[in-house]
Design a protein around this motif. Structure first.
Motif, PDB file in Angstrom:
ATOM      1  N   ASN A 544       0.821  -1.204   0.000  1.00  7.78           N
ATOM      2  CA  ASN A 544       0.000   0.000   0.000  1.00  7.78           C
ATOM      3  C   ASN A 544       0.858   1.258   0.000  1.00  7.78           C
ATOM      4  O   ASN A 544       1.997   1.249   0.468  1.00  7.78           O
ATOM      5  N   TRP A 545       0.275   2.335  -0.490  1.00  8.13           N
ATOM      6  CA  TRP A 545       0.942   3.627  -0.412  1.00  8.13           C
ATOM      7  C   TRP A 545       0.991   4.058   1.049  1.00  8.13           C
ATOM      8  O   TRP A 545       0.004   3.952   1.775  1.00  8.13           O
ATOM      9  N   ASN A 546       2.126   4.573   1.478  1.00  4.99           N
ATOM     10  CA  ASN A 546       2.269   5.104   2.820  1.00  4.99           C
ATOM     11  C   ASN A 546       1.848   6.571   2.864  1.00  4.99           C
ATOM     12  O   ASN A 546       1.989   7.300   1.868  1.00  4.99           O
ATOM     13  N   ILE A 547       1.347   6.997   4.009  1.00  6.73           N
ATOM     14  CA  ILE A 547       1.140   8.430   4.220  1.00  6.73           C
ATOM     15  C   ILE A 547       2.520   9.057   4.302  1.00  6.73           C
ATOM     16  O   ILE A 547       3.330   8.665   5.138  1.00  6.73           O
ATOM     17  N   PRO A 548       2.841  10.034   3.462  1.00  2.77           N
ATOM     18  CA  PRO A 548       4.209  10.558   3.409  1.00  2.77           C
ATOM     19  C   PRO A 548       4.582  11.371   4.647  1.00  2.77           C
ATOM     20  O   PRO A 548       3.729  11.864   5.375  1.00  2.77           O
ATOM     21  N   VAL A 549       5.881  11.529   4.861  1.00  2.61           N
ATOM     22  CA  VAL A 549       6.399  12.230   6.038  1.00  2.61           C
ATOM     23  C   VAL A 549       5.926  13.676   6.085  1.00  2.61           C
ATOM     24  O   VAL A 549       5.655  14.212   7.157  1.00  2.61           O
ATOM     25  N   PHE A 550       5.829  14.324   4.924  1.00  5.10           N
ATOM     26  CA  PHE A 550       5.475  15.747   4.912  1.00  5.10           C
ATOM     27  C   PHE A 550       3.984  15.994   5.152  1.00  5.10           C
ATOM     28  O   PHE A 550       3.554  17.138   5.262  1.00  5.10           O
ATOM     29  N   TRP A 551       3.198  14.925   5.223  1.00  8.51           N
ATOM     30  CA  TRP A 551       1.737  15.078   5.335  1.00  8.51           C
ATOM     31  C   TRP A 551       1.320  15.820   6.597  1.00  8.51           C
ATOM     32  O   TRP A 551       0.534  16.766   6.534  1.00  8.51           O
ATOM     33  N   SER A 552       1.829  15.409   7.745  1.00  6.53           N
ATOM     34  CA  SER A 552       1.370  16.043   8.990  1.00  6.53           C
ATOM     35  C   SER A 552       1.803  17.510   9.104  1.00  6.53           C
ATOM     36  O   SER A 552       0.979  18.355   9.498  1.00  6.53           O
TER      37      SER A 552
END
Length: 659
Positions: A544-552
């Motif tokens: 699955n695609w991960n929620i990226p680090v820059f998201w938060s």
């Protein structure tokens, strides 16, 4: 005959709903989930509202703020909603309660937004069905009299007596004399609510099948309309206006940026709670990040392509911003399009096709909003009530409430409520989602590592900077407001860093270089980053695609402040409308949603009645800085041992993670 009817029933209504491993209903397929979710986003607004916004800001420069809003607002917010619904296995209230019990009000506020909007949204479908009925009359009854037909035969509105606002204040209020029910509107409203019931009464099994009809068929019909409208005489003039015009001066216009941001925000449909509810019926391990990206991009692609049809009509009618006043969504849908259709060969066919398309798209956007409420009730009472009965009661209640919009002043009432629910309540709900989820999620970890005073001062500066910044921006100037807002935040951050004790838990590699950087990272980024890491254990598993680090950092420090600015822009407008009872009513109604969200922060126990009894304590967590949630709740036999050997939970992983 009975055998045929039985087979037909089994096709339309599944005999048995698919179940997830935890016993929760599950979508029959990923396609069904995507189509149903797209149905909530893609509606008649994509065909009539989007082109009106582009027409009023015509030119390729529109796509600069539009695309930025897609990637800075829509996709990050939808990732949050789909991920928490899927990971926490519940509707809006249950999912936000699982994040933190103080966020229950945000979930409840999103449900209230859906409840208010779904009731008046149906009246737009009533108008569409009135046109649809008349589309079988030849010649079309609005030929050469589009405005007269719309206002007198569809809306049947009675103009109010204007009120007066003087320098001394409100001297008189608007007075509405047209209070009578419109019989045809009541009949069509009953029909539409019945259709809505058929699309969602038996859960996601039937909703998934309905989505193939309410979404797939309109897309096919839109393609036909697109081909016809783009082949009209002089259609190229309008298409050139849309896709081959550039106005560099308007880039500096705040109105262009506000309009494009608002269009993406409202078109995507975040904040209504139905993405959370629908995602909760996904497989727990579904590809949430990819699904959210597909939904947003498909929605925006659909409206961008569908707009070519309207601009083909614009060229055919020879209208443009220089010779035509600003167009609203209703003008496009009920005046501009019908006028062009009446002049086409085979007008009746194109009228039937157009209004049937709008109706199906409208239905696909209506039942998700009602499903939000059904999911919340089913979560709360579990197996104690039957879903078809809950759906039936809600449909009847909603129909009765919607009667107030089936009156001669229904158009005015709709406008008064819609304006403030969209511009105030909905924006506030999403701002609360983004800012609070990255503030209070696992905040005990931050208390443990930094101390409560430092956390309080830092977040006080974050929220106070936004509030005072926009206040000064409106009263003095935008530059002064921005300077004050950023200044308050920076001051709060500096004070909190010096008051903060040095955390013992590790921070990502760069932030471990000295004590002050480490303190700042825990105050500024820990909650959002930990939310991302905990969700990734579930929604980012496997391939699955991960929620990226820059998201938060993006949703906390970019998306949330942008939304707060958009939210603040609604208040000055109220001052000019404060003598109109329908706008005052809508303004008050919108603030009830705000109250729901705010009160829960202080008094979360008052919301226990809305949370499933067996999940009341889901939002309570012990302090365990840097440890993944699945280890905290005991999904591993030995948290310490598992943490030492699991790459995802080790300190080494955290140290190597990019900030």
């Amino acid at each position: 005959m009975s055998a045929i009817l039985t087979k037909l029933r089994n096709v339309l209504v599944p005999a048995e709903t698919k179940k997830s491993d935890d016993g929760r209903d599950q979508w029959p397929s990923r396609t069904a989930f995507l189509l149903a979710s797209l149905g909530g986003a893609v509606g008649q607004g994509n065909i009539i509202r989007y082109p009106s916004q582009v027409f009023n800001n015509v030119g390729l420069q529109w796509f600069i703020p539009y695309l930025m809003a897609i990637f800075l607002l829509a996709i990050p917010t939808l990732i949050l909603e789909v991920a928490i619904g899927q990971a926490y296995r519940g509707g809006a209230v249950a999912a936000y309660n699982n994040m933190n019990r103080r966020l229950r009000g945000v979930g409840l506020a999103s449900i209230m937004v859906s409840a208010v909007v779904v009731v008046y949204f149906v009246i737009i479908l009533v108008w569409i069905m009135t046109y649809f009925r008349h589309s079988f009359t030849s010649p079309l009854p609005w030929t050469d009299r589009t405005e007269e037909f719309y206002y007198t035969q569809v809306l049947r509105q009675v103009d109010p007596t204007p009120g007066v606002i003087s320098p001394n204040g409100v001297e008189s209020f608007f007075s509405y004399s047209g209070m009578g029910l419109i019989g045809e509107a009541v009949g069509w409203s009953a029909f539409i609510w019945f259709c809505v019931y058929l699309c969602m009464f038996n859960g996601v099994g039937i909703t998934g099948r309905a989505a193939y009809f309410t979404m797939a068929l309109p897309i096919f019909m839109t393609i036909i309309l697109l081909g016809r409208c783009c082949s009209l005489e002089n259609a190229g003039r309008g298409i050139k206006l849309y896709f081959a015009t550039w106005d560099s001066d308007s880039i500096a216009s705040g109105q262009l940026w506000q309009t494009a941001t608002g269009q993406v925000f409202f078109s995507t449909g975040v904040g209504f709670g139905y993405y959370i509810a629908y995602a909760s019926y996904n497989s727990k391990w579904a590809n949430a990040v990819q699904d959210a990206t597909i939904i947003v991009c498909s929605n925006c692609l659909f409206e961008t392509i569908a707009a070519f049809a309207v601009f083909g009509v614009v060229g055919y009618l020879d209208i443009n911003p220089s010779n035509t006043p600003r167009l609203g969504a209703f003008e496009i849908g009920f005046l501009t399009y019908p006028a062009a259709i009446a002049a086409m060969p085979g007008a009746n066919f194109w009228a039937v096709l157009f209004f049937l398309t709008l109706m199906l798209l409208g239905i696909s956007s209506t039942y998700p909003m009602l499903d939000v409420i059904v999911t919340a009730i089913m979560d709360r009472y579990h197996h104690k009530v039957a879903r078809p009965l809950v759906a039936a009661v809600l449909v009847v209640v909603a129909f009765l409430i919607s009667l107030m919009y089936c009156t001669q002043f229904g158009y005015y009432l709709l406008d008064g409520v819609d304006r403030w629910i969209n511009n105030l309540a909905l924006v506030f709900v999403v701002w609360s989602e983004l800012s609070l989820s990255t503030t209070v999620y696992r905040f005990k970890d931050v208390f443990t590592e930094t101390g409560k005073p430092a956390w309080t001062i830092y977040n006080g500066g974050y929220f106070l900077g936004q509030i005072l910044g926009v206040a000064v921006g409106h009263s003095v100037s935008g530059g002064a407001g921005a300077g004050l807002g950023i200044g308050i935040y920076v001051l709060g951050a500096v004070i909190s860093v010096f008051l903060c004790k040095t955390p013992s838990a590790p921070a990502p590699r760069f932030w471990n270089n000295n004590a002050y950087l480490k303190r700042f990272w825990f105050l500024a980024f820990y909650s959002g980053n930990q939310l991302r890491r905990d969700l990734n254990v579930i929604v980012g598993s496997g391939k699955n695609w991960n929620i990226p680090v820059f998201w938060s950092p993006l949703i906390r420090y970019v998306s949330a402040p942008i939304l707060f600015i958009v939210y603040s822009l609604a208040y000055p407008e109220f001052w000019t409308l404060r003598n109109d009872p329908v706008y005052v009513f809508g303004f008050i109604l919108a603030h009830f949603c705000l109250i729901f969200a705010v009160v829960a922060l202080v008094l979360p126990r008052y919301y226990d009645v809305f949370v499933p009894m067996h999940r009341l304590d889901d939002g309570k967590r012990i302090a365990a800085p840097g440890v993944l949630e699945n280890l905290i709740v005991g999904q591993a036999e030995d948290a310490a041992e598992a943490g030492s050997r699991s790459p995802k939970s080790s300190d080494d992983e955290l140290k190597g993670e990019k900030p």
